[in-house]
Motif scaffolding. Structure first.
Motif, PDB file in Angstrom:
ATOM      1  N   ASP A 173      45.173  -9.699  15.156  1.00 52.16           N
ATOM      2  CA  ASP A 173      44.653 -10.764  16.022  1.00 52.16           C
ATOM      3  C   ASP A 173      43.211 -10.514  16.468  1.00 52.16           C
ATOM      4  OD1 ASP A 173      44.877  -8.774  17.941  1.00 52.16           O
ATOM      5  OD2 ASP A 173      46.529  -9.747  19.019  1.00 52.16           O
ATOM      6  N   GLY A 174      42.619  -9.372  16.066  1.00 51.75           N
ATOM      7  CA  GLY A 174      41.229  -9.067  16.379  1.00 51.75           C
ATOM      8  C   GLY A 174      40.982  -8.551  17.791  1.00 51.75           C
ATOM      9  N   ARG A 175      42.022  -8.374  18.600  1.00 55.13           N
ATOM     10  CA  ARG A 175      41.824  -7.951  19.991  1.00 55.13           C
ATOM     11  C   ARG A 175      41.522  -6.463  20.132  1.00 55.13           C
ATOM     12  NH1 ARG A 175      46.717  -9.173  23.464  1.00 55.13           N
ATOM     13  NH2 ARG A 175      47.709  -8.282  21.649  1.00 55.13           N
ATOM     14  N   PHE A 176      42.038  -5.628  19.225  1.00 52.16           N
ATOM     15  CA  PHE A 176      41.926  -4.185  19.383  1.00 52.16           C
ATOM     16  C   PHE A 176      41.300  -3.530  18.162  1.00 52.16           C
ATOM     17  CE2 PHE A 176      45.490  -5.551  21.974  1.00 52.16           C
ATOM     18  CZ  PHE A 176      45.158  -4.986  23.200  1.00 52.16           C
ATOM     19  N   THR A 177      40.519  -2.487  18.406  1.00 52.57           N
ATOM     20  CA  THR A 177      40.037  -1.605  17.354  1.00 52.57           C
ATOM     21  C   THR A 177      40.959  -0.395  17.365  1.00 52.57           C
ATOM     22  OG1 THR A 177      37.771  -2.370  17.660  1.00 52.57           O
ATOM     23  CG2 THR A 177      38.070  -0.278  16.501  1.00 52.57           C
ATOM     24  N   ILE A 178      41.350   0.051  16.172  1.00 58.28           N
ATOM     25  CA  ILE A 178      42.337   1.123  16.048  1.00 58.28           C
ATOM     26  C   ILE A 178      41.820   2.174  15.076  1.00 58.28           C
ATOM     27  CG2 ILE A 178      44.707   1.703  15.390  1.00 58.28           C
ATOM     28  CD1 ILE A 178      45.350  -1.331  15.851  1.00 58.28           C
TER      29      ILE A 178
ATOM     30  N   GLY B 157      37.761  -2.102  23.847  1.00 59.49           N
ATOM     31  CA  GLY B 157      36.335  -1.865  24.036  1.00 59.49           C
ATOM     32  C   GLY B 157      35.821  -2.275  25.401  1.00 59.49           C
ATOM     33  N   ALA B 158      36.691  -2.731  26.283  1.00 56.39           N
ATOM     34  CA  ALA B 158      36.257  -3.166  27.611  1.00 56.39           C
ATOM     35  C   ALA B 158      36.968  -2.392  28.716  1.00 56.39           C
ATOM     36  CB  ALA B 158      36.489  -4.657  27.781  1.00 56.39           C
ATOM     37  N   ALA B 159      38.304  -2.438  28.726  1.00 52.52           N
ATOM     38  CA  ALA B 159      39.036  -1.771  29.802  1.00 52.52           C
ATOM     39  C   ALA B 159      40.412  -1.263  29.378  1.00 52.52           C
ATOM     40  CB  ALA B 159      39.199  -2.711  30.994  1.00 52.52           C
ATOM     41  N   ASP B 160      40.900  -1.698  28.228  1.00 52.47           N
ATOM     42  CA  ASP B 160      42.252  -1.330  27.797  1.00 52.47           C
ATOM     43  C   ASP B 160      42.170  -0.303  26.676  1.00 52.47           C
ATOM     44  OD1 ASP B 160      44.981  -1.299  27.666  1.00 52.47           O
ATOM     45  OD2 ASP B 160      45.193  -3.303  26.825  1.00 52.47           O
ATOM     46  N   VAL B 161      42.837   0.834  26.884  1.00 53.33           N
ATOM     47  CA  VAL B 161      42.808   1.904  25.893  1.00 53.33           C
ATOM     48  C   VAL B 161      44.137   2.647  25.905  1.00 53.33           C
ATOM     49  CG1 VAL B 161      41.823   3.614  27.485  1.00 53.33           C
ATOM     50  CG2 VAL B 161      41.481   3.877  25.033  1.00 53.33           C
TER      51      VAL B 161
ATOM     52  N   THR C 119      32.868   0.993  19.018  1.00 52.84           N
ATOM     53  CA  THR C 119      33.658   0.347  20.064  1.00 52.84           C
ATOM     54  C   THR C 119      34.243   1.442  20.927  1.00 52.84           C
ATOM     55  OG1 THR C 119      34.276  -1.509  18.661  1.00 52.84           O
ATOM     56  CG2 THR C 119      35.663  -1.102  20.562  1.00 52.84           C
ATOM     57  N   GLY C 120      34.148   1.271  22.223  1.00 56.69           N
ATOM     58  CA  GLY C 120      34.738   2.280  23.088  1.00 56.69           C
ATOM     59  C   GLY C 120      34.606   1.939  24.551  1.00 56.69           C
ATOM     60  N   ILE C 121      35.131   2.840  25.378  1.00 59.86           N
ATOM     61  CA  ILE C 121      35.127   2.663  26.819  1.00 59.86           C
ATOM     62  C   ILE C 121      34.552   3.902  27.476  1.00 59.86           C
ATOM     63  CG2 ILE C 121      36.568   2.327  28.880  1.00 59.86           C
ATOM     64  CD1 ILE C 121      38.542   0.815  27.129  1.00 59.86           C
ATOM     65  N   GLN C 122      33.755   3.672  28.489  1.00 60.68           N
ATOM     66  CA  GLN C 122      33.241   4.739  29.340  1.00 60.68           C
ATOM     67  C   GLN C 122      33.947   4.627  30.683  1.00 60.68           C
ATOM     68  OE1 GLN C 122      28.917   5.215  29.798  1.00 60.68           O
ATOM     69  NE2 GLN C 122      29.283   4.861  31.979  1.00 60.68           N
ATOM     70  N   TRP C 123      34.578   5.709  31.113  1.00 65.30           N
ATOM     71  CA  TRP C 123      35.259   5.752  32.404  1.00 65.30           C
ATOM     72  C   TRP C 123      34.386   6.545  33.356  1.00 65.30           C
ATOM     73  CZ3 TRP C 123      39.886   3.245  33.144  1.00 65.30           C
ATOM     74  CH2 TRP C 123      40.511   2.783  31.991  1.00 65.30           C
ATOM     75  N   THR C 124      33.975   5.928  34.450  1.00 65.71           N
ATOM     76  CA  THR C 124      33.191   6.599  35.470  1.00 65.71           C
ATOM     77  C   THR C 124      33.988   6.575  36.763  1.00 65.71           C
ATOM     78  OG1 THR C 124      31.159   5.846  34.405  1.00 65.71           O
ATOM     79  CG2 THR C 124      30.956   6.694  36.648  1.00 65.71           C
TER      80      THR C 124
ATOM     81  N   PRO D  77      32.554  -1.120  28.967  1.00 69.05           N
ATOM     82  CA  PRO D  77      32.237  -0.825  27.573  1.00 69.05           C
ATOM     83  C   PRO D  77      31.294   0.377  27.469  1.00 69.05           C
ATOM     84  CG  PRO D  77      32.122  -3.180  27.971  1.00 69.05           C
ATOM     85  CD  PRO D  77      32.275  -2.517  29.316  1.00 69.05           C
ATOM     86  N   ALA D  78      31.560   1.238  26.510  1.00 72.21           N
ATOM     87  CA  ALA D  78      30.723   2.429  26.316  1.00 72.21           C
ATOM     88  C   ALA D  78      29.348   2.015  25.812  1.00 72.21           C
ATOM     89  CB  ALA D  78      31.378   3.387  25.327  1.00 72.21           C
ATOM     90  N   PRO D  79      28.316   2.729  26.248  1.00 74.30           N
ATOM     91  CA  PRO D  79      26.979   2.441  25.726  1.00 74.30           C
ATOM     92  C   PRO D  79      26.898   2.889  24.277  1.00 74.30           C
ATOM     93  CG  PRO D  79      26.940   4.440  27.029  1.00 74.30           C
ATOM     94  CD  PRO D  79      28.329   3.860  27.166  1.00 74.30           C
ATOM     95  N   GLY D  80      25.954   2.352  23.531  1.00 72.83           N
ATOM     96  CA  GLY D  80      25.752   2.813  22.159  1.00 72.83           C
ATOM     97  C   GLY D  80      25.336   4.271  22.165  1.00 72.83           C
TER      98      GLY D  80
END
Length: 151
Positions: free
Chosen positions: A6-11, A27-31, A112-117, A123-126
């Motif tokens: 469905d294109g929602r997740f990168t795996i 890539g935003a908040a769900d991992v 694609t990724g997430i940064q947790w602070t 979304p993780a920076p490049g």
């Protein structure tokens, strides 16, 4: 590695001998990070919280299956790519903030990724993929490929 049907997740999945890990993210908040066994043509992985489950079967150079968490479920067909498709920035401190980075790098080098602070996702920076570090808030964090025993 690839995206859900469905294109929602990168795996991304990493397999070594009989151990495997998977990183599933929007890539935003769900991992979800999952780990488990690889045997024959099958993978069965679970998340630390027990709420995430990943089933996959390898056939003809691709991995097909489903990843589910709570009431959400995503089907996928992933292609075999050169390792490592998954990288992580180990937990570190930048000033007073605790930062953890998780990133999937595609064969075309897009990310694609997430940064947790301090527990807050975004979304993780490049990242500069030619180096092994990323700078956050003036602090250099080491970026490493993950292996099945890391999760």
């Amino acid at each position: 590695m690839g995206t859900s049907d469905d294109g929602r997740f990168t795996i991304a999945v990493v397999v070594r001998a009989t151990r495997a890990i998977a990183h599933v993210t929007d890539g935003a908040a769900d991992v979800a990070w999952l780990s488990g066994t690889a045997g024959g043509s099958a993978l069965l992985l679970t998340g630390e919280d027990g709420e995430a489950v990943f089933h996959g079967t390898v056939e003809d150079g691709s991995l097909t299956g489903t990843a589910s968490r709570r009431s959400r479920k995503a089907a996928f067909t992933l292609l075999v790519v050169e390792a490592p498709p998954v990288s992580t920035g180990r937990p570190a401190r930048s000033g007073q903030e605790r930062v953890t980075l998780g990133l999937i790098v595609r064969p075309d080098r897009s990310q694609t990724g997430i940064q947790w602070t301090d527990g807050t996702p975004r979304p993780a920076p490049g990242w500069d993929l030619d180096g092994s570090t990323v700078t956050f808030g003036g602090t250099e964090l080491r970026v490493e490929a993950v292996a099945p025993d890391d999760v």
